[in-house]
Design a protein around this motif. Sequence first.
Motif, PDB file in Angstrom:
ATOM      1  N   PHE A 166       0.813  -1.220   0.000  1.00 21.72           N
ATOM      2  CA  PHE A 166       0.000   0.000   0.000  1.00 21.72           C
ATOM      3  C   PHE A 166       0.851   1.275   0.000  1.00 21.72           C
ATOM      4  CE2 PHE A 166      -4.649  -0.729   1.400  1.00 21.72           C
ATOM      5  CZ  PHE A 166      -4.773  -1.792   0.526  1.00 21.72           C
ATOM      6  N   GLY A 167       1.968   1.239   0.710  1.00 22.30           N
ATOM      7  CA  GLY A 167       2.817   2.423   0.773  1.00 22.30           C
ATOM      8  C   GLY A 167       2.442   3.391   1.872  1.00 22.30           C
ATOM      9  N   SER A 168       1.160   3.529   2.142  1.00 29.58           N
ATOM     10  CA  SER A 168       0.683   4.398   3.221  1.00 29.58           C
ATOM     11  C   SER A 168      -0.748   4.008   3.538  1.00 29.58           C
ATOM     12  CB  SER A 168       0.747   5.878   2.813  1.00 29.58           C
ATOM     13  OG  SER A 168      -0.129   6.117   1.728  1.00 29.58           O
ATOM     14  N   GLY A 169      -1.255   4.536   4.645  1.00 32.64           N
ATOM     15  CA  GLY A 169      -2.635   4.237   5.017  1.00 32.64           C
ATOM     16  C   GLY A 169      -2.802   3.997   6.497  1.00 32.64           C
ATOM     17  N   LYS A 170      -3.789   3.165   6.843  1.00 32.25           N
ATOM     18  CA  LYS A 170      -4.090   2.846   8.239  1.00 32.25           C
ATOM     19  C   LYS A 170      -3.283   1.611   8.650  1.00 32.25           C
ATOM     20  CE  LYS A 170      -7.088   6.157   8.273  1.00 32.25           C
ATOM     21  NZ  LYS A 170      -8.512   6.007   8.561  1.00 32.25           N
ATOM     22  N   ARG A 171      -2.431   1.766   9.651  1.00 32.28           N
ATOM     23  CA  ARG A 171      -1.521   0.703  10.060  1.00 32.28           C
ATOM     24  C   ARG A 171      -2.219  -0.380  10.885  1.00 32.28           C
ATOM     25  NH1 ARG A 171       3.442   0.900   9.040  1.00 32.28           N
ATOM     26  NH2 ARG A 171       4.480   2.775   8.264  1.00 32.28           N
ATOM     27  N   TYR A 172      -1.746  -1.615  10.702  1.00 31.64           N
ATOM     28  CA  TYR A 172      -2.267  -2.752  11.467  1.00 31.64           C
ATOM     29  C   TYR A 172      -2.193  -2.475  12.969  1.00 31.64           C
ATOM     30  CZ  TYR A 172      -2.826  -7.552  13.156  1.00 31.64           C
ATOM     31  OH  TYR A 172      -3.276  -8.677  13.820  1.00 31.64           O
ATOM     32  N   PHE A 173      -1.078  -1.950  13.421  1.00 28.19           N
ATOM     33  CA  PHE A 173      -0.890  -1.690  14.853  1.00 28.19           C
ATOM     34  C   PHE A 173      -1.208  -0.242  15.234  1.00 28.19           C
ATOM     35  CE2 PHE A 173       1.855  -5.391  14.068  1.00 28.19           C
ATOM     36  CZ  PHE A 173       1.374  -6.255  15.045  1.00 28.19           C
ATOM     37  N   GLY A 174      -1.834   0.505  14.362  1.00 30.75           N
ATOM     38  CA  GLY A 174      -2.168   1.887  14.665  1.00 30.75           C
ATOM     39  C   GLY A 174      -0.918   2.719  14.875  1.00 30.75           C
ATOM     40  N   SER A 175      -0.979   3.655  15.797  1.00 25.91           N
ATOM     41  CA  SER A 175       0.169   4.529  16.069  1.00 25.91           C
ATOM     42  C   SER A 175       0.876   4.106  17.353  1.00 25.91           C
ATOM     43  CB  SER A 175      -0.283   5.986  16.165  1.00 25.91           C
ATOM     44  OG  SER A 175      -1.359   6.123  17.092  1.00 25.91           O
ATOM     45  N   ILE A 176       0.927   2.798  17.589  1.00 27.90           N
ATOM     46  CA  ILE A 176       1.548   2.240  18.791  1.00 27.90           C
ATOM     47  C   ILE A 176       3.002   2.677  18.906  1.00 27.90           C
ATOM     48  CG2 ILE A 176       2.252   0.111  17.617  1.00 27.90           C
ATOM     49  CD1 ILE A 176       1.569  -1.416  20.179  1.00 27.90           C
ATOM     50  N   ASN A 177       3.448   2.958  20.125  1.00 28.19           N
ATOM     51  CA  ASN A 177       4.826   3.361  20.380  1.00 28.19           C
ATOM     52  C   ASN A 177       5.587   2.240  21.060  1.00 28.19           C
ATOM     53  OD1 ASN A 177       4.679   6.074  19.398  1.00 28.19           O
ATOM     54  ND2 ASN A 177       3.561   6.637  21.254  1.00 28.19           N
ATOM     55  N   GLY A 178       6.890   2.191  20.850  1.00 30.47           N
ATOM     56  CA  GLY A 178       7.729   1.222  21.527  1.00 30.47           C
ATOM     57  C   GLY A 178       7.707  -0.144  20.872  1.00 30.47           C
ATOM     58  N   GLN A 179       8.626  -0.999  21.315  1.00 29.13           N
ATOM     59  CA  GLN A 179       8.727  -2.353  20.786  1.00 29.13           C
ATOM     60  C   GLN A 179       7.876  -3.314  21.599  1.00 29.13           C
ATOM     61  OE1 GLN A 179      12.738  -3.744  20.411  1.00 29.13           O
ATOM     62  NE2 GLN A 179      13.374  -2.063  19.079  1.00 29.13           N
ATOM     63  N   HIS A 180       7.309  -4.292  20.920  1.00 26.83           N
ATOM     64  CA  HIS A 180       6.512  -5.329  21.570  1.00 26.83           C
ATOM     65  C   HIS A 180       6.911  -6.654  20.944  1.00 26.83           C
ATOM     66  CE1 HIS A 180       3.841  -2.416  23.577  1.00 26.83           C
ATOM     67  NE2 HIS A 180       4.101  -1.685  22.509  1.00 26.83           N
ATOM     68  N   GLN A 181       7.482  -7.528  21.741  1.00 27.09           N
ATOM     69  CA  GLN A 181       8.031  -8.785  21.238  1.00 27.09           C
ATOM     70  C   GLN A 181       6.945  -9.843  21.080  1.00 27.09           C
ATOM     71  OE1 GLN A 181      11.327  -9.686  20.490  1.00 27.09           O
ATOM     72  NE2 GLN A 181      11.885  -7.529  20.656  1.00 27.09           N
ATOM     73  N   LEU A 182       6.999 -10.561  19.955  1.00 27.76           N
ATOM     74  CA  LEU A 182       6.128 -11.699  19.714  1.00 27.76           C
ATOM     75  C   LEU A 182       6.984 -12.956  19.621  1.00 27.76           C
ATOM     76  CD1 LEU A 182       3.853 -10.190  16.897  1.00 27.76           C
ATOM     77  CD2 LEU A 182       3.585  -9.968  19.372  1.00 27.76           C
ATOM     78  N   GLU A 183       6.365 -14.110  19.860  1.00 30.48           N
ATOM     79  CA  GLU A 183       7.057 -15.380  19.679  1.00 30.48           C
ATOM     80  C   GLU A 183       7.090 -15.726  18.189  1.00 30.48           C
ATOM     81  OE1 GLU A 183       8.594 -16.677  22.072  1.00 30.48           O
ATOM     82  OE2 GLU A 183       7.648 -15.764  23.824  1.00 30.48           O
ATOM     83  N   ASP A 184       7.825 -16.783  17.839  1.00 33.51           N
ATOM     84  CA  ASP A 184       7.801 -17.261  16.455  1.00 33.51           C
ATOM     85  C   ASP A 184       6.372 -17.656  16.087  1.00 33.51           C
ATOM     86  OD1 ASP A 184      10.527 -16.928  16.149  1.00 33.51           O
ATOM     87  OD2 ASP A 184      10.995 -18.987  16.730  1.00 33.51           O
ATOM     88  N   PRO A 185       5.997 -17.558  14.803  1.00 33.27           N
ATOM     89  CA  PRO A 185       4.619 -17.920  14.430  1.00 33.27           C
ATOM     90  C   PRO A 185       4.334 -19.394  14.716  1.00 33.27           C
ATOM     91  CG  PRO A 185       5.993 -17.601  12.475  1.00 33.27           C
ATOM     92  CD  PRO A 185       6.791 -17.120  13.640  1.00 33.27           C
ATOM     93  N   HIS A 186       3.207 -19.653  15.364  1.00 28.26           N
ATOM     94  CA  HIS A 186       2.818 -21.038  15.623  1.00 28.26           C
ATOM     95  C   HIS A 186       1.763 -21.523  14.640  1.00 28.26           C
ATOM     96  CE1 HIS A 186      -0.979 -19.934  17.712  1.00 28.26           C
ATOM     97  NE2 HIS A 186      -0.294 -18.869  18.079  1.00 28.26           N
ATOM     98  N   VAL A 187       1.281 -20.617  13.782  1.00 24.01           N
ATOM     99  CA  VAL A 187       0.400 -20.968  12.670  1.00 24.01           C
ATOM    100  C   VAL A 187       0.939 -20.285  11.421  1.00 24.01           C
ATOM    101  CG1 VAL A 187      -1.903 -20.729  11.663  1.00 24.01           C
ATOM    102  CG2 VAL A 187      -1.667 -21.279  14.090  1.00 24.01           C
ATOM    103  N   VAL A 188       1.174 -21.069  10.371  1.00 26.36           N
ATOM    104  CA  VAL A 188       1.573 -20.544   9.067  1.00 26.36           C
ATOM    105  C   VAL A 188       0.804 -21.350   8.021  1.00 26.36           C
ATOM    106  CG1 VAL A 188       3.462 -20.094   7.451  1.00 26.36           C
ATOM    107  CG2 VAL A 188       3.891 -19.981   9.924  1.00 26.36           C
ATOM    108  N   ILE A 189      -0.197 -20.740   7.417  1.00 28.61           N
ATOM    109  CA  ILE A 189      -1.049 -21.430   6.446  1.00 28.61           C
ATOM    110  C   ILE A 189      -1.121 -20.610   5.169  1.00 28.61           C
ATOM    111  CG2 ILE A 189      -3.388 -22.249   5.929  1.00 28.61           C
ATOM    112  CD1 ILE A 189      -3.734 -22.695   8.959  1.00 28.61           C
TER     113      ILE A 189
END
Length: 203
Positions: A166-189
């Motif tokens: 898209f290049g620009s637009g409404k972000r999946y995470f909005g305007s969230i600040n800071g880092q937020h760690q996720l685990e490795d994906p446990h679903v990949v389909i």
Amino acid sequence: MGTVIMHSVASLDGFIADGNDDVGPLHDWYFSGDTPITEGGDRQYDHSGTGSAFRVSKASAEYVRSMWEAIGAIVMGRTLFDLVNGWEGRPPAGDHVVVVSHRPKPEGWHPEASYHFVDDVAAAIEKAQELAGERTIGVNAGEVGGQILAAGLVDEVAMDVVPVVFGSGKRYFGSINGQHQLEDPHVVIQGDRVLHLKFNVRR
């Protein structure tokens, strides 16, 4: 309490809509397959409010069906509610909807529907948990979803990634600040023109 899953369809560069709230080709895969998501015929309102019936690839149908069947309540922001008019009181999944908004429910709007309006993201999750019981709570991505993730209230992040930039637009995470760690994906389909991913949020 049920699992809180933040979910939406996203472009490769992480947008859920353009600057005018147009989803463009992001939801095409919902209508381009030969398998209905629900056995008895699908509800008629998708996230963009087009009113078309859901028909996806077999791989996507199995994934989406199991996810939707688990949902007891959806948490959404007022922008999405207004865009789709609350799916006319019939959410694509679950029996209850909690809308985060400083404005009340429109007067006379679908009084039969279990839609609840609160003005705080923590209160929204609390209300959704009360309504859903042990079932999953689906949180729509965007500004409200990002705020709920930042508050430490999201257990899983689910993304349906579509091969478009898209290049620009409404972000999946909005305007969230800071880092937020996720685990490795446990679903990949891999579906047809969509990749389904699920990540646990690292605590």
